[in-house]
Write an enzyme that holds these catalytic residues in place. Structure first.
Site, short mmCIF file in Angstrom:
data_model
loop_
_atom_site.label_atom_id
_atom_site.label_comp_id
_atom_site.label_asym_id
_atom_site.label_seq_id
_atom_site.Cartn_x
_atom_site.Cartn_y
_atom_site.Cartn_z
N ARG A 74 0.91 -1.18 0.12
CA ARG A 74 -0.18 0.17 -0.18
C ARG A 74 0.81 1.47 -0.24
O ARG A 74 2.08 0.91 0.04
CB ARG A 74 -1.04 0.07 1.31
CG ARG A 74 -0.38 -0.32 2.41
CD ARG A 74 -0.01 0.37 3.80
NE ARG A 74 0.12 1.52 3.56
CZ ARG A 74 0.82 2.30 3.67
NH1 ARG A 74 1.74 2.07 3.96
NH2 ARG A 74 0.45 3.34 3.68
N GLY A 75 0.31 2.35 -0.13
CA GLY A 75 0.84 3.26 -0.16
C GLY A 75 1.47 3.96 -1.39
O GLY A 75 1.32 2.91 -2.41
N GLN A 100 -2.74 2.91 9.79
CA GLN A 100 -0.85 2.63 9.01
C GLN A 100 0.08 4.02 9.56
O GLN A 100 1.08 3.13 9.92
CB GLN A 100 -1.27 3.81 7.58
CG GLN A 100 -1.95 2.50 6.64
CD GLN A 100 -3.42 2.51 6.56
OE1 GLN A 100 -3.61 3.34 7.49
NE2 GLN A 100 -4.11 2.83 5.81
N ASP A 116 -2.24 11.13 -2.31
CA ASP A 116 -3.11 9.94 -3.50
C ASP A 116 -2.78 10.20 -4.83
O ASP A 116 -2.68 9.03 -6.06
CB ASP A 116 -3.92 8.77 -3.03
CG ASP A 116 -2.80 7.92 -1.96
OD1 ASP A 116 -3.44 8.56 -0.81
OD2 ASP A 116 -2.60 6.85 -1.92
N ASN A 129 -5.77 12.50 0.00
CA ASN A 129 -4.13 11.51 0.75
C ASN A 129 -5.20 10.59 1.90
O ASN A 129 -6.53 10.92 1.72
CB ASN A 129 -4.22 12.45 1.12
CG ASN A 129 -2.48 11.73 2.36
OD1 ASN A 129 -1.59 10.78 1.82
ND2 ASN A 129 -1.86 11.89 3.73
N LYS A 130 -4.96 9.70 2.79
CA LYS A 130 -4.98 9.07 4.16
C LYS A 130 -7.00 10.31 4.14
O LYS A 130 -6.29 10.86 4.65
CB LYS A 130 -4.81 8.86 4.49
CG LYS A 130 -5.44 7.78 5.64
CD LYS A 130 -6.12 6.56 5.41
CE LYS A 130 -5.66 5.92 4.08
NZ LYS A 130 -6.64 4.29 3.42
O1 MRU Z 1 -4.86 3.24 2.08
P1 MRU Z 1 -3.73 3.25 2.13
O2 MRU Z 1 -2.69 2.83 3.07
O3 MRU Z 1 -2.39 2.76 0.60
O4 MRU Z 1 -2.86 5.17 1.90
C1 MRU Z 1 -2.13 5.17 1.94
C2 MRU Z 1 -1.64 6.89 2.02
O5 MRU Z 1 -2.28 7.91 2.23
C3 MRU Z 1 -0.27 7.48 2.00
O6 MRU Z 1 -0.24 8.66 2.77
C4 MRU Z 1 -0.15 8.22 0.39
O7 MRU Z 1 -0.22 6.83 -0.52
C5 MRU Z 1 1.17 8.99 0.01
S1 MRU Z 1 2.27 7.24 -0.04
C6 MRU Z 1 3.18 7.88 -0.07
#
Ligand code: MRU
Length: 355
Positions: free
Chosen positions: A50-51, A199, A240, A250-251
């Site tokens: 993820r990320g 996370q 994202d 973003n998250k």
């Molecule tokens: O749902 P996730 O864990 O994939 O979400 C990730 C995020 O929101 C991160 O902040 C984003 O992808 C940046 S990662 C460098």
């Protein structure tokens, strides 16, 4: 102890993808081998990997898994398109996924006009490895571009995980912190735990702790109080998908953090590579927001925490409007102030990331 490798291709064209299973962290450090495109789809969907940047790299390597057994030249292109279409359905918000799949398709169109299926798979593996290597370099360059923002003795708040685990290596928001620490600055990080999948607690706190950077874990609902107490002078988060005007997905919870930062006069920065920008979208309104399983809220980590039959809303991301963002740290430098002209001008810079 250095943070272990997020994902790695093992072997040659008949090889497989080994990834660190992030659903098991921090308690268990274990790897998962993906030997089919279905394995990669599942790993992305279930957040084993993820990320945004790491999802892009995993998808590119997933394409190789999807075509590696196709020996028929006449069917190869069709198979490739099936595989990319399938991987596009794994998660909707992080644009790096779509960016990487498009790159793999363009590579096929460009490099695979002549030759054999085995040679084409070799070309595609080389392209996926190039995506991974470029991400490594971009993350280092983001660290170099943003490290000066962290002052001696400051408190820095972050949300979710934008570290080495979320990228090929080193991270985006955390790259800025790692670089500032390497430059000898001392500072303290407040990591939001990041409900519902934690996370921040499971991954960011773990990564910073491993790196020896002082970090304090807080519940998401504590960020306002921590800011009011004067513990935080800077916020840095990942992204994202960033629209042309700088609006940033973003998250979930990031938008709230940005509002709190504005209310307390604290600068709020986003760190992201150019692969996270989606210039086809004029603003954040068009960013698709992933809706996830209600059980992530009602049965967090296997234990029921809400009544049977309760209605749940579970968007995985939110969009922070650009006017709340003090600057966007990219591998090409800082975008500041944030707006469409500055975003387009910075991304048009074709020079290679420095480190
Ligand atoms: O749902 P996730 O864990 O994939 O979400 C990730 C995020 O929101 C991160 O902040 C984003 O992808 C940046 S990662 C460098």
């Amino acid at each position: 102890m250095p943070v272990p490798r997020t994902l790695e291709w093992i072997g040659d064209t008949d090889g497989f993808l080994r990834l660190l299973d992030q659903t098991q962290l921090p308690a268990i450090l274990t790897y998962r081998d993906c030997r089919s495109v279905e394995d990669v789809w599942e790993a992305i969907r279930s957040l084993r990997v993820r990320g945004a940047p790491a999802i892009g790299v995993a998808a590119a390597l997933g394409v190789v898994l999807g075509v590696q057994n196709c020996q028929e030249a006449a069917r190869y292109g069709e198979r490739l398109r099936q595989v990319t279409a399938y991987l596009r359905t794994s998660r909707p918000t992080a644009v790096n996924l779509f960016w990487a799949l498009e790159r793999m398709e363009r590579c096929f169109e460009r490099e695979c006009r002549t030759g054999t299926p085995r040679e084409w798979t070799q070309q595609l593996l080389a392209e996926a490895r190039a995506i991974q290597e470029e991400d490594r370099r971009m993350c280092r360059a983001i660290g170099a571009a943003g490290a000066h923002l962290i002052g001696e003795g400051q408190g820095v708040l972050t949300h979710c995980n934008a570290g080495g685990l979320a990228t090929a290596e080193y991270g985006t928001a955390l790259a800025v912190m790692f670089t500032a620490a390497e430059q000898g600055r001392r500072f303290h990080v407040y990591a939001d735990e990041t409900r519902p999948l934690l996370q921040g607690a499971r991954l960011t706190a773990w990564e910073l702790h491993q790196a020896g950077i002082p970090v304090t874990l807080i519940c998401d609902s504590m960020a306002g109080q921590v800011m009011k107490e004067g513990r935080v002078q800077l916020v840095i988060v990942g992204a994202d998908r960033i629209a042309a005007n700088g609006d940033t997905a973003n998250k979930i919870g990031t938008y709230g953090v940005a509002l709190l930062a504005r209310a307390h006069g604290i600068p709020f920065y986003v760190a992201a590579p150019s692969s996270t920008f989606d210039l086809s979208l004029p603003n954040g309104d068009g960013i698709p927001i992933e809706q996830r399983d209600p059980r992530e809220i009602t049965h967090s980590f296997g234990r029921q925490t809400a009544p049977d039959g309760i209605a749940v809303y579970n968007p995985a991301f939110d969009v922070t409007p650009h006017h709340l963002i003090a600057g966007i740290i990219t591998e090409k430098g800082l975008i500041q102030p944030v707006g469409e002209a500055a975003v387009r001008a910075r991304l048009a810079d074709k020079s290679e990331p420095r480190p």
